[in-house]
Design an enzyme around this catalytic site. Sequence first.
Site, PDB file in Angstrom:
ATOM      1  N   CYS A   1     -15.983  -8.355  13.825  1.00  0.00           N
ATOM      2  CA  CYS A   1     -15.147  -9.299  14.568  1.00  0.00           C
ATOM      3  C   CYS A   1     -14.339  -8.637  15.672  1.00  0.00           C
ATOM      4  CB  CYS A   1     -14.205 -10.039  13.619  1.00  0.00           C
ATOM      5  SG  CYS A   1     -12.985  -8.968  12.806  1.00  0.00           S
TER       6      CYS A   1
ATOM      7  N   ASP B   1       0.863  -1.185   0.000  1.00  0.00           N
ATOM      8  CA  ASP B   1       0.000   0.000   0.000  1.00  0.00           C
ATOM      9  C   ASP B   1       0.892   1.226   0.000  1.00  0.00           C
ATOM     10  OD1 ASP B   1      -2.669   1.356   0.365  1.00  0.00           O
ATOM     11  OD2 ASP B   1      -1.682   2.033   2.204  1.00  0.00           O
TER      12      ASP B   1
ATOM     13  N   ASP C   1      -3.180   1.309   6.947  1.00  0.00           N
ATOM     14  CA  ASP C   1      -2.320   0.977   5.820  1.00  0.00           C
ATOM     15  C   ASP C   1      -1.997  -0.512   5.775  1.00  0.00           C
ATOM     16  OD1 ASP C   1      -2.285   3.659   5.142  1.00  0.00           O
ATOM     17  OD2 ASP C   1      -0.493   4.082   6.328  1.00  0.00           O
TER      18      ASP C   1
ATOM     19  N   CYS D   1     -12.481  -5.443   6.220  1.00  0.00           N
ATOM     20  CA  CYS D   1     -11.700  -6.064   7.282  1.00  0.00           C
ATOM     21  C   CYS D   1     -10.935  -7.242   6.693  1.00  0.00           C
ATOM     22  CB  CYS D   1     -12.606  -6.529   8.413  1.00  0.00           C
ATOM     23  SG  CYS D   1     -11.750  -7.477   9.697  1.00  0.00           S
TER      24      CYS D   1
ATOM     25  N   GLU E   1      -1.701  -1.393  -5.925  1.00  0.00           N
ATOM     26  CA  GLU E   1      -2.996  -0.807  -6.261  1.00  0.00           C
ATOM     27  C   GLU E   1      -2.818   0.160  -7.423  1.00  0.00           C
ATOM     28  OE1 GLU E   1      -6.774   1.155  -3.824  1.00  0.00           O
ATOM     29  OE2 GLU E   1      -4.739   1.309  -3.050  1.00  0.00           O
TER      30      GLU E   1
ATOM     31  N   CYS F   1     -12.957  -3.320  13.617  1.00  0.00           N
ATOM     32  CA  CYS F   1     -14.022  -3.934  12.833  1.00  0.00           C
ATOM     33  C   CYS F   1     -15.253  -4.138  13.710  1.00  0.00           C
ATOM     34  CB  CYS F   1     -13.546  -5.261  12.262  1.00  0.00           C
ATOM     35  SG  CYS F   1     -14.819  -6.141  11.318  1.00  0.00           S
TER      36      CYS F   1
END
Length: 406
Positions: free
Chosen positions: A337, A179, A344, A315, A263, A334
């Site tokens: 969970c 990332d 990042d 997540c 990405e 999250c």
Amino acid sequence: MGQRQALARTFGCVRVVYNDALTMRKQAWIVDRSKVPAGALAKSVITDAKKTEARSWLGSVSVDALQSSLRDLDAAYRNFFDSLSGKRAGHRSGLPRFKSRKDNRQSLRFSRNGFRLRSNGKLNLAKIGDVRVKWSRALPADPSSVTIVLDRSGRYHASFVVDVELDHLPELDTEVGIDLGLTTYAVCSDGTVIDNPRFLRKAEKKLKAAQRELSRKAKGSKNRAKARRKVAKAHAKVADTRMDWLHKQTTRLIRENQSVYLEDLNVRGLARTRLAKSVYDAGWSTFRRLLTEKAARYGRHVGVIGRFEPTSQVCSACGVLDGPKPLAVREWTCTACGTLHDRDLNAARNILAAGRADRLNACGGPVRPGVAIPRQAQPVETGTHRNAGRTGRKPCAAGAAGGPVL
């Protein structure tokens, strides 16, 4: 000094031949939409032009360099038409443009008949002579051509074209998702953090002083030309340092991983924002290009996932879409969970999972959790993010959300 003058003369002759050929092709297209054959073009702008008084000085330089300029023009037209028809991938190529002696970059090319390598390490160029070369590395094979480039800082570079065999590295079972950002240059799915070196930001003080000195010189004076070269050399040093760093990072990633996933970032979009200077300083496009080139050479794989994948909203532990979050949110829990995520690192894990799914044509699924939260990188410069300095929050990396970035 004599060789500099000979090179300057050759640069000028190559530029004139290129412009004359471009003029002929434009006029032929306007008259009857025809293309001037390569042989007729060379005869008109080189062979016949040497016999005229206006172009008699073309005979003082190597004809090989002049013919290479015509091949460059033909390649430029071919790229333009291939872009129109869709044969050429990437950004659309425009029509060839006239060259100017005031261009920041001058270049000429010699084919195999126009140069030779001496046993003493010197480079012999036709009608220029033996040129001393500071070799960066030994040539892996006999070159088929050499391009001489004069950059804006006054440095001469020789770039050789050689055929090399692919050097595939032993296969590994490691894969990594990356990332990219600005606060940290990169966060890998294994928890590795690459700090952003910010070469341009660190050199801004020196660049500012050199630019101020240039602005105080009289236009057209020799002192202004010296000051301009000083500014160009300062920028060249920043660019060279950045390129060296990018080469080292990409080589390490390719050697340590069988597959690397990135990405698809919209660099052009970010370059139109207040982050433009930092985005260009990061060199994300060059990073991706070097990774792709080295992967092809060493038998590795580089995958690029779509820019609209919600990598920062999903997540990585349970796969639940938790929704968009402001860039100022660097950590989140999250709701399904209860896993605490670093923004990042979570995005890097999702990039890895999406890349694997795309490559293996499988349903994908989350990658294995349990990697430690990465350490905090050095803070970004003041003013990079609109909330920095106003709310006390740490600036965040651009493009950490699933929106457009490279």
